[in-house]
Structures are given as C-alpha cells and as structure tokens.
Design an enzyme around this catalytic site. Structure first.
Site, PDB file in Angstrom:
ATOM      1  CG  ASP A   1      -1.835   1.159   1.313  1.00 51.04           C
ATOM      2  OD1 ASP A   1      -2.702   1.259   0.434  1.00 51.04           O
ATOM      3  OD2 ASP A   1      -1.693   1.983   2.236  1.00 51.04           O
TER       4      ASP A   1
ATOM      5  CD  GLU B   1      -2.502   2.438  -3.386  1.00 55.28           C
ATOM      6  OE1 GLU B   1      -3.555   3.078  -3.523  1.00 55.28           O
ATOM      7  OE2 GLU B   1      -1.907   2.375  -2.297  1.00 55.28           O
TER       8      GLU B   1
END
Length: 758
Positions: A413, A466
């Site tokens: 993330d 990401e």
C-alpha cells in the site's frame, strides 16, 4: 498451608549479608531499571557460599524445593528473598511460593541461559535476520528441560524492561528482562507460561517514565478495543502442498489473474475466518476468479481505518478468530484453486500509545527528524527505513506472511508516499536526501531488499505495488536498478478510463484518446488494472453509478467497461459489490448489498445479469491465453483502429505466445452499428465468444447471432475482414475456430453452427 509447609522444612540456613545484593542493585531492580537482573537473581557464587535470590513481590514466603529437602529463603527488601547455601551446593530446585492466592510451584527462570544465540544477535544487529519472528516476540519452548515461553523485544533506548501479564497479575516487578548487549534486545524465559497467556512489555524510558507496550512481534493479539499481546504457537496442518508446488513453477506475470478485492469484516458481517472458509471459496469459484485480495488482515485498533493503520504487523486480526483460523481460510481457498493476496502496509503506523510509536520512550521505528516522521495525510508515523533493525522488522514481516500463512501475494500500500520525501509536504516541511533530492533513498533500498528477499525465499509469490506516480522501474528487477515488484497498479489507466466512461456518449468523441493513451506506456511496467475500494467510497460512487444515462444505459456502460477491461493488457481487479453492479458506494459497516440479488427486488435480474457476465468473463479469460500470456510484451497487442472517434468504437487484437488471436471491438455509443467492417488476422469463421449486450446479462440482444466468415478484404492492416453488427454500449470478443473450440461461446448454438460452417 503456611504452618504445614513450615513443619516440613529443613532447619533454615544462616542468612548472611553476602547473600543480599548491593543496595543500589536492589534499588535498580525494584525500579525496573536494571539491565542485567540475571546477574542478581538466580544462583550465584559469593563470598562464603552460594547465594540464591528470588524476586516475588507480594509473597509471604519462598521455599526452595530440592532433592535434598526444602529450604526457606529469608525475606529481604520489597519482595526479594535470599539464602546463602554451602559453597558446594549445586542441586536443582523449584520454588514454592506462598502468597494471597495460595501456594504454587514454579521453576526459576533466572537460573537459565539466554534463549537467543550469538548468531541471532549478529543477524539482528546487521538487519539480516530473515525469520525474525522465530527469535523475537513470545515463543513457547523448552529450555534445559523446562517448559515455558521465551520473550524477547528490541528496545535499545530503554533503561530497563519488565514483562507484565495475566500470569503475574500485571505486576512486572518480579519479571525484569536482561539486556543482551549492543543488540538492543531484552530477553526473559518464563517457566510455566504457555499458549494463551496475555502480556505486554513494561519499558523504563530514559525520560523517567514507565510505559506498557504491546509486543511488536506478537503473533496474536487481543481483539480490539483490548490491546494485550497473546502467546501463540501454530498447530495447523496444511493441506495445500500440491498448490504450493504448482505455484512455484511459474511467474504470476505470465498467468491469468482476475482478482476479487474484499474487506473481510463487511463482506459477510459477523462471519469469522472459519465461517468465511465455508462460503468465500465457493463464491469465488462460482464466478471463476483466480485470486482474492484481502484488505489488511493485520491487527489494527480502529475498524474505520479498514486495516490500513496497523498496530500488530505479525498478528492476523483477532476480530475473526485465531491465527490458525486464518490459516484454515487460506488453505480452503487454495484447495478451491484460489490464490490469496493480502494488503501489506509498510508505509506508516498509528500513534496509539500501546503500539510502535516512541516504543522505548524515543523515536525508534519512526525517524527522529519530525519532518520525516509525521505522515501528513493520515495523522500517522512513517518508518525509519534507514535503520537496519526497522528494515529487518519489515522485510521479515513480508516473508512471515508468505511462509507462515502461505499467502501468494503482497499488495504493498501507498508506495508513492514512501518513495518521495516531499510526499504531501509543502516547501519547508521536508528535508532532502544527501544529494539534495526528493527521493527517499532509504525507502528505495528497503523495497529492493524486501522484494529480492521475498522472491528468493518464496517461489511463485508475487509482490504488487500501489504506486501512483511515474517512478521508473517499479517492476524492473533489483539487479537492474528497479524496485523489484512483480506488478504495479495502473492508476493512470483507472483514472483515464473512469473519466471517459463517466462522459455522456455524445461527448465521448472529443475525448476518444483517454482510452487509448494507456497503450502508450502499457509495457513500461507490469500492470494490474484496478477498480479498487478507493474508487467506490467517500463520494466517488459505485462503478455503475459513475456511468451516464438511465438505469439501462448505466448497466450497459458498466458491462461494456468490464468487457473492455478484461481484454486490455494487464491483470484485472474489482472490488466486492461491483461484480453485480451494486448501485450505492461501499459502506464498511454494511458491506455489499446482497439483497439486490433477491427475487423480491425489482431489479434483481439486472444485477444477476452483471454477476453472470463477470463469471463468464473470468471463465473465457482463463481459457484464452491471448488475453493474458503476453500481458507484458508488445507482441501481445495491436490496435486495429484506435482513431474511430466519430463512432466511439475501439478495436484491437490480443495474441498469445503461439500467435493465436482474439479480436475485441468496443462500441461506446448508444447506437447499433450494422455492417461495421473490422480487420481480422486470420481466414475462416470467427465466433463471438463474448457479447456484453446479451439478454442474459441484461442487454438488448442486438448483437451478433451468427459467426462471421472472414472475407479476403484487407482492412486495418490485416489481410482479412468482416462486416459486424455492433450492439450499443457493448464489448464483443471474436475468436477463430481453433481458439474458440475450447471456450464456451456467448451463444451455445454458435459453436454448433461454427462446426457446421467450418
């Protein structure tokens, strides 16, 4: 009880001053600020004999139970009991401790050696202990034949560390830990403490405070809002050996990957890991997904963070069961041929006082520089990636989830927030790197090390970034200077395609190349096409609600979008609820609106039609290597016509390594187009294997009903072509006979007609 014990005792030993530690040693010990309590407690030769010292605050008496008899120790200072035995005394012993709770038999952990070896401490100091969880944290084990739990924690700035838990009534006075030198590790073996015990570390800071902290390496935690760590050992027997062997034989980049992202707490509210294992694999298998991606399952204090503010990096959240229960869920998914990806969050951590923030009273896991420590977007702290032990904590954590829980992928993330020192920081609020630049070179080194380590240790696992910027080489191998990820979320494709599809069809011709631009950079990285939770929450609307027009047009656009997405180079990911065109955006308290699929709901057939389409998209996708085998190679894609802006039509060819083709034609106008000529790579009869406008998906049924014979008419750079009927707001896939035969075509009758025509 005390009187009876006293009658059984041998004559008490002579108490001499030599048996007592120096007053300053006792003071530091009782204050929890002694760096080596094992040098005071336990058995030690002293002038005149052997001193035995036991620290049991609140005890009325402490007795040595030896093979030669029982020996009473004399109370000294505030719970310290001492005795001086003869110089040749070497008998084993146990402790009989009498206090307000009765009499209990204990082993003395302070007579035992450390549970960490020199090699472990060396690797920790170097930041290279790839299985860190096997030496730090809480480990049930035996030491010198004594069963108990070994506790160890890294707290280099502490003046002292004590262990508190339900086994000592949360009073750590009697459980001081020893410092293992320059490593910064504190260690204690506690006999008799086993699985299920609750504990924390009580840290004496250099600022004079005593703070209680959860174990950063805890493999299990209490369910929030409680915050204690729990002693845990796995007893799970895996049944996925065949899966792991098969996984090790290929790279995820070269395989089909259609991912269903979900939030465990809200997908089916109230279900635990084992209950989910009874329904989730079957649901995913019914819709033919290859992968499931869990939003973070690591322990986190606030449910509203959806798991992205992690307090227990090594502990699956206790909200849904035990760590072995989570293993059971992963195993069940593997046995249903579903790969498991977990979201991993090494970019930041919350400031909760019980967790990592200022762990030993000073910045430890976070940088000391406040301009680098604070994460401005989320009110959290960033990690100090330049510190070897912190980097080791995170790299080992990535390995831990792959080795201990058999996960098949880590989606990392917020990578962009790690890579840039000025991320979300205005001028004057960030400090440059040693070269004066904005790149976080420590974070780059950490990500490279993490990826290289995971790929070396865990064959077949994939790491996914990401990363929302144009940072070069995110999926380039580390030995070529890249970050080393296997895949990267294509945020540019997501933003451009959603912006285009959100436009009224009458305006789309002026924005035609918002959909074609992704192919300009499609092979710069290995991509995943994500329609994630971030795109269907906080006012962004559900996917179907982003589409223009009335309800029928919205669903038609939704179906056409999915057909375009599945045919576009890159792996696929959608968030729960989008597979049946849920109309409202995601709410983490309620989850998907499953009731819209019920017969009592007026539009249930519409929602079930989209759900049916997703299942068939996934099935055809997996059966057709042209759609995934050359995802990362330009040889796998060619535009037939990227410039038909007036028509709102896109057409392209996908190919597999053997040269077999699939043609995709996307009509994003509400007009049926008949006699629309499209180039075809090969001669013969082409079968429409997918038509998102079919009635059974909720469409109009205006699309092709028969196969198309390729005509010897060169068109769009191909030798052959055919005049097609393009349904409105729809995507059509065509395959030649040799490719179509193993597929289930959109219209079952087409295959029979194709065989006859051929």
């Amino acid at each position: 009880m005390t009187a009876r014990l006293a009658l059984e005792l041998d004559p008490p030993v002579l108490q001499l001053a030599a048996a007592r530690p120096a007053p300053e040693e006792t003071a530091r010990l009782l204050a929890g600020r002694h760096h080596d309590p094992h040098a005071v407690l336990g058995v030690h030769p002293v002038r005149g004999g052997v001193a035995v010292r036991v620290l049991r605050p609140g005890a009325d008496s402490v007795v040595l139970d030896t093979p030669l008899g029982r020996i009473a120790l004399a109370p000294a200072d505030d719970g310290l009991f001492t005795g001086l035995l003869s110089p040749d005394w070497s008998a084993s012993y146990r402790l009989l401790v009498h206090d307000a709770h009765g009499v209990r038999v204990e082993e003395d952990g302070y007579r035992l050696p450390p549970t960490l070896g020199e090699l472990d401490l060396h690797l920790i100091g170097e930041g290279r202990h790839e299985q860190l969880w096997q030496v730090l944290g809480a480990r049930p084990c035996e030491v010198a034949g004594t069963a108990g739990t070994a506790f160890a924690v890294w707290a280099p700035n502490a003046e002292g560390v004590r262990l508190v838990g339900d086994f000592n009534y949360w009073d750590g006075t009697g459980a001081p830990m020893r410092s293992l030198g320059a490593s910064g590790v504190w260690e204690l073996f506690v006999p008799g403490v086993g699985e299920g015990a609750h504990y924390k570390f009580e840290i004496a800071t250099r600022g004079g405070e005593l703070v209680q902290k959860a174990d950063p390496m805890a493999r299990r935690a209490e369910a929030p809002p409680c915050t204690a760590s729990v002693v845990e050992a796995s007893h799970y027997r895996w049944g996925d050996a065949e899966w792991l062997a098969r996984r090790a034989g290929h790279r995820a980049q070269d395989r089909a990957m259609s991912v269903y992202e979900l939030h465990l707490e809200s997908w089916r509210p109230g279900l635990g890991y084992r209950e989910l294992a009874e329904v989730l694999p079957a649901y995913l298998a019914e819709l033919n997904f290859t992968h499931v991606e869990f939003m973070p399952v690591m322990e986190h204090p606030f449910g509203g963070s959806w798991g992205y503010q992690v307090s227990g990096f090594y502990a699956p959240t206790a909200r849904f069961g035990s760590p072995d229960d989570f293993r059971y869920l992963v195993d069940a998914l593997h046995q249903a041929n579903i790969a498991v990806i977990v979201d991993w969050v090494p970019a930041h951590f919350p400031k909760d006082a019980f967790a990592l923030a200022r762990f030993d009273g000073e910045p430890l896991y976070e940088p000391a520089d406040p301009l680098r420590a604070e994460h401005p977007d989320w009110g959290t702290l960033t990690f100090d990636y330049g510190r070897a032990e912190v980097r080791n904590f995170l790299v080992a954590n990535a390995v831990y989830w792959c080795e201990e829980f058999h996960v098949d992928g880590l989606r990392v993330d917020a990578v962009a927030s790690m890579l840039y020192l000025d991320y979300s920081r205005p001028d004057g609020q960030w400090t440059p790197n040693q070269h004066g630049g904005r790149e976080n070179l420590d974070a780059v080194g950490f990500l490279q090390e993490m990826n290289a380590t995971v790929y070396r240790r865990c064959p077949g696992v994939v790491t996914i970034a990401e990363e929302s910027t144009a940072w070069g080489g995110v999926t380039r191998p580390t030995d070529s200077g890249g970050l080393g990820f296997g895949l990267k979320w294509n945020m540019g494709w997501m933003h451009d395609s959603l912006r285009y599809f959100g436009r009224d069809p009458i305006h789309r011709q002026y924005h035609h190349h918002e959909l074609t631009f992704s192919m300009v950079y499609a092979y710069s990285e290995n991509y995943v096409l994500p329609i994630s939770h971030d795109e269907v929450v906080h006012g962004k609307q559900a996917l179907v609600a982003k589409m223009p027009g009335d309800w029928w047009q919205q669903r038609a656009n939704h179906r056409a979008y999915l057909g375009f997405m599945w045919a576009h180079p890159g792996k696929q990911l959608i968030f729960m609820g989008q597979e049946f065109a849920q109309g409202s955006e995601w709410n983490h308290e309620t989850g998907p609106l499953w009731w819209v699929l019920d017969d009592g709901w007026p539009a249930a057939a519409d929602h079930r039609g989209v759900q049916r389409l997703v299942g068939e998209l996934n099935r055809i996708y997996q059966d057709c290597p042209a759609l995934w085998e050359l995802d990362t190679s330009p040889e796998g894609f060619r535009w037939l016509d990227a410039d038909a802006a007036q028509d709102n039509v896109y057409s392209f060819v996908r190919r597999d390594a053997a040269g077999r083709a699939l043609v995709a034609v996307v009509n994003l106008s509400p007009t049926v187009r008949t006699g629309y000529r499209v180039g075809l790579p090969d001669a013969g009869t082409w079968v429409p294997v997918l038509d998102t406008d079919q009635v059974r998906y909720g469409g109009s049924g205006a699309g092709p009903t028969t196969p198309y014979r390729a005509e010897d008419v060169p068109w769009q750079g191909e030798q052959f072509s055919a005049e097609l009927t393009l349904p409105p707001l729809a995507t059509v896939w065509l395959c030649p006979p040799g490719t179509a035969l193993p597929l289930a075509p959109a219209d079952p009758d087409l295959l029979e007609r194709n065989d006859h025509d051929a």
